[in-house]
Design an enzyme around this catalytic site. Structure first.
Site: not given
Ligand code: NAP
Ligand code: MG
Length: 462
Positions: A170, A201, A203-204, A207, A245, A279, A369
């Site tokens: 996903k 699709g 995340g919420p 995912g 990660e 990250c 971050e």
């Molecule tokens: P995120 O929401 O954690 O997204 C990562 C992945 O998880 C995406 O595929 C996302 O889908 C999915 N996801 C979101 N909510 C979920 C849930 N409840 N259950 C299962 N999967 C879920 O990150 P983001 O919103 O894109 O970014 C927010 C912040 O995260 C950034 O500002 C940054 O600080 C941090 N971040 C860190 C990394 C890293 O490499 N460590 C990478 C990206 C972001 P969707 O794409 O549909 O949300």
């Protein structure tokens, strides 16, 4: 841009169960460039069933056969390198040269490394009167972010394939086109139907359905700490393996004996690459008080030089969030010496390369971050002070140490609570384990350590 209107499940593109779609936006001009289906629980269920059905045969293939398929996948990625770079640039916004070198180049290196490891890894070991077999964990649910869209997919899928696992991916909603292109590459490489499956699709919805699915044996997640915490809890309750990660707030520690100009220049470039959406970026630069003013001047100059070469942030939400952090830095008393919260262009989610001086370790910009092109210069008095500041966040993903001699830098690095440290600008190594101490995560990716995450042991006694 080309987009599939279905999911890649069981070796074919199939219509989604529902009608919801995700609009893919080019962050450089805010135009919708494609639509992909937004899958739900039904699509996830179909994909997990396909992965489960494909597992026994794939798990039983000889490692050499799996190595051959991963090598073929690598070759397809090489052949389609330009298309990959253009796709990442279109949906993430990274400048094309960066997409070519990093977003397309690094996954090719990583896929190549796993073609080698699949062939050479000791899946069987003698321990006293036992034979210990390393067997695949089973069906992997992979959830990936948008910031290195292909790298983060390959860093999960390649070792999972090498281990003999089957996969449901996903990908992030912001970068589904790169994921679709990857599914095409897997298909072209001759990976058997059902071994790799893609459900685009939200995340919420998709995912969460994947993380909760009873047919998934291991959830491998890269993204925010907030979502990672939730996925860890879900996996824990179901007693399934989990790899997380998560975020970082890494320190770039410049010791007084270092080449200051080089350390500051490389440090600023490290943060600005990918518009700060990395990250492991060294977002806190720690400088001895005697060199502090000179470092500030050098950093401001380096950021200003970066100017227009920086790409936009991925979406409107990140744009607002990063600018909010810059405003907060100013409000808490940090001094802007380059960039600022104003949007430098009318169109696109751009933020100027930003440098903060007079940052103290407790400030929000030094603790949280930001995920944007913002570097904070923090002053230290002596080595113990530098170490206390370097280790003084909830994160521990990466870092850097610069010193006149390597031994001095290594001694400092060994005291840092972090998973990876570059010594005097050390080069990227696709075989080095990558992952976090503290709240930066659980588990490691890349190399043989990354492969071990997808294996479980069985011991036979004789
Ligand atoms: P995120 O929401 O954690 O997204 C990562 C992945 O998880 C995406 O595929 C996302 O889908 C999915 N996801 C979101 N909510 C979920 C849930 N409840 N259950 C299962 N999967 C879920 O990150 P983001 O919103 O894109 O970014 C927010 C912040 O995260 C950034 O500002 C940054 O600080 C941090 N971040 C860190 C990394 C890293 O490499 N460590 C990478 C990206 C972001 P969707 O794409 O549909 O949300
Ligand atoms: Mg999100």
């Amino acid at each position: 841009m080309k987009a599939h209107d279905g999911m890649y499940i069981d070796g074919a593109w199939r219509p989604a169960a529902g009608r919801d779609t995700i609009a893919v936006v080019n962050p450089a001009d805010e135009q919708v460039i494609a639509e992909v289906p937004a899958g739900g629980a039904e699509d996830i269920d179909a994909a997990v069933r396909a992965a489960r059905a494909a597992l026994p045969a794939w798990a039983a293939t000889a490692p050499a056969e799996r190595a051959a398929r991963i090598a073929a996948l690598r070759d397809v990625l090489v052949a389609r390198k330009d298309e990959i770079a253009e796709t990442v640039t279109a949906e993430l916004g990274a400048p094309l040269p960066f997409s070519q070198a990093v977003h397309a180049g690094v996954p090719i290196l990583v896929a190549g490394s796993y073609a080698g490891l699949a062939a050479s890894y000791a899946f069987e070991e003698k321990v006293g009167n036992s034979t210990v077999y390393a067997e695949p964990v089973g069906v992997v649910g992979a959830i990936t972010p948008w910031n290195y869209p292909l790298h983060q997919i390959v860093a999960k899928v390649a070792p999972a394939l090498a281990a003999g696992c089957t996969i449901v991916l996903k990908p992030a909603e912001d970068t589904p086109l790169t994921a679709q292109l990857f599914a095409e590459a897997v298909h072209e490489a001759g990976v058997p139907a059902g071994v790799f499956n893609l459900v685009t699709g939200l995340g919420p919805v998709a995912g969460q359905a994947l993380a909760e699915h009873e047919g998934v044996d291991l959830v491998s997640f890269t993204g925010s700490t907030a979502v990672g915490r939730k996925i860890g809890a879900t996996a824990g309750a179901a007693v399934k393996r989990v790899a997380l990660e998560l975020g970082g707030k890494s320190a770039n520690v410049i010791l007084p004996s270092a080449d200051l100009a080089k350390a500051v220049g490389v440090g600023v470039a490290n943060v600005m690459g990918n518009s700060g959406q990395t990250c492991s970026a060294w977002t806190r630069m720690l400088v001895h008080t005697s060199q502090y003013d000179e470092a500030v001047a050098l950093a401001a100059e380096a950021a200003a030089k970066y100017g227009d070469r920086i790409g936009p942030l991925v979406n409107a939400k990140q744009h607002a969030r990063v600018r909010g952090y810059i405003e907060k830095g100013v409000a808490e008393g940090a001094r802007l010496v380059a960039g600022g919260p104003e949007a430098p262009r009318e169109q696109g989610y751009f933020v100027s390369p930003t440098v903060f001086a007079d940052v103290t370790p407790e400030m929000t910009v030094a603790q949280e971050e930001i995920f944007g092109p913002v570097v904070s210069l923090i002053r230290y008095e002596d080595g113990d002070d530098a170490l206390r500041i370097a280790n003084g966040t909830v994160y521990g993903l990466a870092g850097a140490v610069w010193a006149g001699d390597e031994a001095e830098a290594v001694a400092f690095a060994r005291r840092m609570d972090t998973g990876q440290v570059d010594i005097n600008g050390g080069r990227f190594n696709p075989l080095a384990p990558f992952g976090g101490y503290k709240q930066s995560g659980v588990g490691r990716e890349l190399g043989s350590h990354g492969l071990a995450e997808y294996l479980q042991t069985k011991s036979l006694q004789f």
